[in-house]
Scaffold this active site. Structure first.
Site, PDB file in Angstrom:
ATOM      1  N   GLY A  71      -4.271   1.828   7.542  1.00 34.24           N
ATOM      2  CA  GLY A  71      -4.426   1.491   6.130  1.00 34.24           C
ATOM      3  C   GLY A  71      -4.706   0.007   5.909  1.00 34.24           C
ATOM      4  N   ASN A 151       4.114   1.973  -2.786  1.00 31.34           N
ATOM      5  CA  ASN A 151       4.919   2.251  -1.609  1.00 31.34           C
ATOM      6  C   ASN A 151       6.379   1.844  -1.744  1.00 31.34           C
ATOM      7  OD1 ASN A 151       3.302  -0.223  -1.611  1.00 31.34           O
ATOM      8  ND2 ASN A 151       4.444  -0.759   0.213  1.00 31.34           N
ATOM      9  N   GLN A 180      -0.090   5.997   0.338  1.00 32.01           N
ATOM     10  CA  GLN A 180       1.139   6.739   0.047  1.00 32.01           C
ATOM     11  C   GLN A 180       0.860   8.032  -0.716  1.00 32.01           C
ATOM     12  OE1 GLN A 180       4.221   6.089   1.137  1.00 32.01           O
ATOM     13  NE2 GLN A 180       3.826   4.075   2.008  1.00 32.01           N
ATOM     14  N   SER A 200      -4.219   6.452   5.562  1.00 31.75           N
ATOM     15  CA  SER A 200      -3.628   6.130   6.862  1.00 31.75           C
ATOM     16  C   SER A 200      -2.957   7.364   7.452  1.00 31.75           C
ATOM     17  CB  SER A 200      -2.608   5.000   6.661  1.00 31.75           C
ATOM     18  OG  SER A 200      -1.912   4.759   7.843  1.00 31.75           O
ATOM     19  N   HIS A 202      -0.350   7.618   9.822  1.00 34.20           N
ATOM     20  CA  HIS A 202       1.073   7.717  10.160  1.00 34.20           C
ATOM     21  C   HIS A 202       2.003   7.891   8.957  1.00 34.20           C
ATOM     22  CE1 HIS A 202       2.587   3.454   9.440  1.00 34.20           C
ATOM     23  NE2 HIS A 202       1.285   3.317   9.265  1.00 34.20           N
ATOM     24  N   THR A 238     -14.664   0.970  19.957  1.00 32.25           N
ATOM     25  CA  THR A 238     -14.509   2.362  20.395  1.00 32.25           C
ATOM     26  C   THR A 238     -13.419   3.035  19.568  1.00 32.25           C
ATOM     27  OG1 THR A 238     -15.132   1.687  22.608  1.00 32.25           O
ATOM     28  CG2 THR A 238     -14.027   3.821  22.411  1.00 32.25           C
ATOM     29  N   CYS A 326       6.200  -3.683   5.991  1.00 30.40           N
ATOM     30  CA  CYS A 326       5.423  -4.857   6.384  1.00 30.40           C
ATOM     31  C   CYS A 326       6.108  -6.155   6.003  1.00 30.40           C
ATOM     32  CB  CYS A 326       4.049  -4.803   5.743  1.00 30.40           C
ATOM     33  SG  CYS A 326       3.383  -3.165   5.803  1.00 30.40           S
TER      34      CYS A 326
END
Ligand code: PLP
Length: 392
Positions: A71, A151, A180, A200, A202, A238, A326
């Protein structure tokens, strides 16, 4: 010791079906998706299957999905890439004061490049003020970025109304950080009028290290990661094949059972909130009372320091957060709570509880029981709490 994980807004566990789909990409199908030989084609097939699944889940075209490392990268790319690619049309950007730091700090970088950024205020519930947005929109506004759901407090924005307001100006692109919201709310980018969106893996029971940016076809975006022609020539590097495979499966599963899950989570969340409020005095719910995510409850416990609550819950095997993952460890009060005008004495008392699908009523009961004990203990030694009691 019993362990209860109530921090799904920071990250979720990986769903077993997701893990099972990822395994071949980590073992037999290890090719580089950018090679034209059979191993490469097989890996690219897996990446493209995920692209299709994600596109389908949000009603986009597969060619509109670009994989990223998560994200944060998607947010950085959306802000910088969209602004830089469209700067000939104007240099004004609008965002809100409660965005994730990936958005806010990208905006700060753009200010150094000569862009002008307006940071919209929010109300006490964390809702962006629509009239403020209308007032700030200009002919040279090229980008508006407002998060779908917050969040820290879970408040869900009026995305459709925001998109409509943005599109009243001919050159304005609407981006939303839906990290979220994905898996919690049905997101149809076309119906909602979303031009670009960050997601995102996870946060939706997928692995870490994968995310995506949806960019509506026809909208120009500059790459920020260069050095390879991957992702339709827009994002070098990659691809993280196994994580992307897991991400695709996780999104497919999350969007399939949105209704059942959200109902269960809502019941659990409301049961938790009610129990805490009944058993502990001087507790406040932070965020919108109704228009919010089913998985997040942000509570402020008057007279106690939130870091102490978090650490004492951890000693009892319960994992919660005091802000976003974060900013963990930062002594600064949350920028989200400050923007919501939460009273200064409550700023450092708020704890975020976030519920994943595997949390049970017993887990919640255990958490409430421990909270009662911990808050009492902390209040007994808090001078503020004592002076209030003496005043009574
Ligand atoms: N945006 C929001 C609203 C988030 O909650 C988070 C993570 O907590 C991110 C962006 C960053 O996502 P990631 O951890 O995948 O980089």
């Amino acid at each position: 010791m019993k362990q209860v994980y109530l921090d799904s807004a920071s990250t979720t566990y990986i769903n077993n079906q997701v893990l099972a789909e990822m395994m071949p990409a980590l073992t037999s199908s290890f090719g580089n998706p950018n090679n034209l030989h059979s191993f490469g084609r097989e890996a690219m097939g897996l990446v493209d299957l995920s692209r299709d699944r994600i596109a389908k889940a949000i009603n986009a075209k597969s060619s509109e999905i670009y994989f990223t490392s998560g994200g944060t990268e998607a947010d950085n790319w959306a802000i910088k890439g969209l602004a830089r690619a469209n700067k000939s049309k104007g240099k004004h950007i609008i965002t809100s004061k409660i965005e994730h730091h990936a958005i806010l700090e990208s905006c700060k970088e753009l200010e150094k490049e000569g862009f002008e950024v307006t940071y919209l205020p929010v109300d006490n519930y964390g809702l962006v003020k629509l009239d403020a947005l209308m007032h700030e929109m200009r002919n040279d506004t090229i980008l508006v970025s407002i998060m779908f759901a917050n969040n820290e407090v879970g408040t869900i924005q009026n995305i459709n109304a925001i998109a409509k307001t943005v599109h009243e100006k001919p050159n304005a692109i609407f981006h939303t950080d839906a990290v979220q919201a994905l898996g919690a709310i049905n997101i149809n980018v076309q119906d909602l009028g979303i031009d670009a969106m960050s997601i995102s893996s996870h946060k939706v029971y997928g692995p870490k290290g994968a995310g995506a940016l949806y960019v509506k076809s026809g909208i120009e975006i500059e790459p920020i990661i260069v050095g390879g022609n991957q992702e339709h020539n827009k994002r070098g590097g990659t691809q993280n094949v196994a994580s992307i495979v897991g991400f695709g499966k996780a999104v497919e599963l999350a969007t399939q059972d949105i209704v059942t899950n959200s109902k269960r989570l809502r019941n659990l969340r409301d049961y938790f909130t009610k129990s805490v409020m009944e058993k502990i005095e001087h507790v406040h719910l932070i965020g919108h009372p109704v228009q919010r995510l089913n998985s997040i409850v942000n509570l402020s416990f008057e007279f106690v320091d939130n870091e102490s609550v978090m650490l004492m819950l951890d000693l009892a095997g319960i994992c919660v957060s005091t802000g976003s993952a974060c900013t963990a460890g930062s002594q600064e009060p949350s920028h989200v709570l400050k923007a919501m005008n939460i009273e200064p004495e409550l700023l450092k008392t708020s704890v975020r509880f976030s519920f994943a699908k595997n949390v049970t009523k017993e887990d919640v009961d255990y958490c409430v029981e421990e909270l009662v004990r911990i808050v009492k203990k902390l209040r007994d030694i808090s001078p503020l709490s004592r002076s209030v009691k003496e005043d009574k």
